[in-house]
Design an enzyme around this catalytic site. Structure first.
Site, PDB file in Angstrom:
ATOM      1  N   LYS A 108     132.992  13.798 -32.618  1.00  0.00           N
ATOM      2  CA  LYS A 108     133.796  14.942 -33.042  1.00  0.00           C
ATOM      3  C   LYS A 108     134.621  14.515 -34.247  1.00  0.00           C
ATOM      4  O   LYS A 108     135.447  13.596 -34.166  1.00  0.00           O
ATOM      5  CB  LYS A 108     134.717  15.416 -31.923  1.00  0.00           C
ATOM      6  CG  LYS A 108     135.578  16.600 -32.355  1.00  0.00           C
ATOM      7  CD  LYS A 108     136.789  16.789 -31.466  1.00  0.00           C
ATOM      8  CE  LYS A 108     137.755  17.771 -32.122  1.00  0.00           C
ATOM      9  NZ  LYS A 108     139.037  17.846 -31.395  1.00  0.00           N
ATOM     10  N   GLY A 169     147.647  21.733 -29.876  1.00  0.00           N
ATOM     11  CA  GLY A 169     148.760  21.502 -28.967  1.00  0.00           C
ATOM     12  C   GLY A 169     149.805  22.594 -28.936  1.00  0.00           C
ATOM     13  O   GLY A 169     150.823  22.458 -28.250  1.00  0.00           O
ATOM     14  N   ALA A 195     141.228  23.833 -30.107  1.00  0.00           N
ATOM     15  CA  ALA A 195     142.670  23.785 -30.378  1.00  0.00           C
ATOM     16  C   ALA A 195     143.340  25.137 -30.165  1.00  0.00           C
ATOM     17  O   ALA A 195     142.801  26.181 -30.529  1.00  0.00           O
ATOM     18  CB  ALA A 195     142.977  23.288 -31.788  1.00  0.00           C
ATOM     19  N   GLY A 196     144.512  25.080 -29.547  1.00  0.00           N
ATOM     20  CA  GLY A 196     145.367  26.240 -29.415  1.00  0.00           C
ATOM     21  C   GLY A 196     145.366  26.917 -28.066  1.00  0.00           C
ATOM     22  O   GLY A 196     146.253  27.723 -27.774  1.00  0.00           O
ATOM     23  N   ASN A 217     142.643  19.986 -24.497  1.00  0.00           N
ATOM     24  CA  ASN A 217     143.280  18.825 -23.882  1.00  0.00           C
ATOM     25  C   ASN A 217     144.680  19.174 -23.392  1.00  0.00           C
ATOM     26  O   ASN A 217     144.962  19.197 -22.207  1.00  0.00           O
ATOM     27  CB  ASN A 217     143.332  17.666 -24.867  1.00  0.00           C
ATOM     28  CG  ASN A 217     143.862  16.366 -24.266  1.00  0.00           C
ATOM     29  OD1 ASN A 217     143.867  15.349 -24.927  1.00  0.00           O
ATOM     30  ND2 ASN A 217     144.318  16.354 -23.033  1.00  0.00           N
TER      31      ASN A 217
END
Length: 266
Positions: A108, A169, A195-196, A217
């Site tokens: 990635k 994040g 993301a987000g 994550n």
């Protein structure tokens, strides 16, 4: 059709390999390795990403090795270039990961623009992509929500494009659904939101839009109960995908009776 048959007859294909789960998860920000293990197991994910610059996967033999918890025999390990701000650093990190993982070439790529937003630097991302693809890597690329750039990355040889839903994040959810839909319209490779995501409804929305998958994550690791949130995300991904495949009813301006009007007793 049962839930299982609906999900497992519809695999995610990445670089020719089929995966039952469309949820990809990271390994950072957990309180310890045991919580990491439990959350990933609860998520049902089969692809697990890890930051090579921040995680020991063998480069520090005297420290705990994450691969002892997240075994490459059980998961597809997806090394990422988190923390890289130049193409050169990202390429170097991918080459280190390939060496540590015995020739593993699925990576990635993320090349960041600044520490405040962690927004992708697309000039450096394109430079790194050119080098990595030429070097034989299979690149899943983190990018902004620009449909033109996303298509260029696909044409350069990326095996998946991964536009951000919102800042890494942030937990703000998907702020750019229209651009992501445009990216998906022309893509011939999987498009995954990266993301987000903040909660299960964000993940479900991405899947209902038709995204091939979601990588997350912080949404799991920063929850009050990461293991429970991982389980919630698993269900959200599955239900969102099934809703997409089922095809939602059309939106209407006015009400429409659930029962037919014909045959009503006067």
């Amino acid at each position: 059709m049962t839930n299982d048959s609906a999900i497992y007859s519809d695999p995610l294909i990445i670089d020719g390999k089929a995966y039952n789960s469309r949820l990809l998860v990271g390994t950072g920000k957990y309180k310890d390795m045991d919580e990491t293990r439990q959350a990933i197991e609860a998520s049902g994910a089969e692809i697990v990403t890890l930051a090579v610059r921040r995680t020991n996967i063998g480069q520090n033999p005297d420290e705990p090795n994450l691969l002892d918890v997240i075994s490459p025999d059980k998961y597809t390990i997806l090394p990422n270039t988190a923390g890289c701000y130049t193409a050169e650093d990202a390429v170097r990190t991918c080459r280190l990961a390939r060496e540590l993982l015995g020739g593993h070439d699925l990576v990635k790529l993320e090349v960041l623009g600044d520490q405040k937003t962690l927004y992708p630097n697309m000039v450096e991302t394109i430079k790194a992509t050119q080098t990595l693809v030429k070097d034989g890597f299979k690149v899943m690329v983190y990018c902004n929500d620009d449909p033109i750039v996303a298509k260029q990355l696909e044409e350069m040889g990326c095996v998946a494009v991964m536009p951000l839903g919102s800042l890494i994040g942030s937990g703000l959810g998907i702020l750019n659904p229209h651009n992501i839909r445009i990216i998906m319209e022309s893509a011939q490779v999987p498009v995954l939101v990266d993301a987000g995501v903040g909660t299960a409804s964000d993940a479900a929305l991405a899947m209902e839009m038709g995204c091939a998958g979601v990588l997350m994550n912080t949404a799991i690791a920063a929850a009050k109960s990461p293991v429970l949130m991982a389980s919630a995300m698993r269900k959200a991904i599955e239900s969102g995908r099934e809703a997409f495949l089922a095809g939602r009813m059309p939106r209407k301006k006015y009400a429409s009776a659930s029962s037919p009007m014909e045959g009503i007793i006067g």
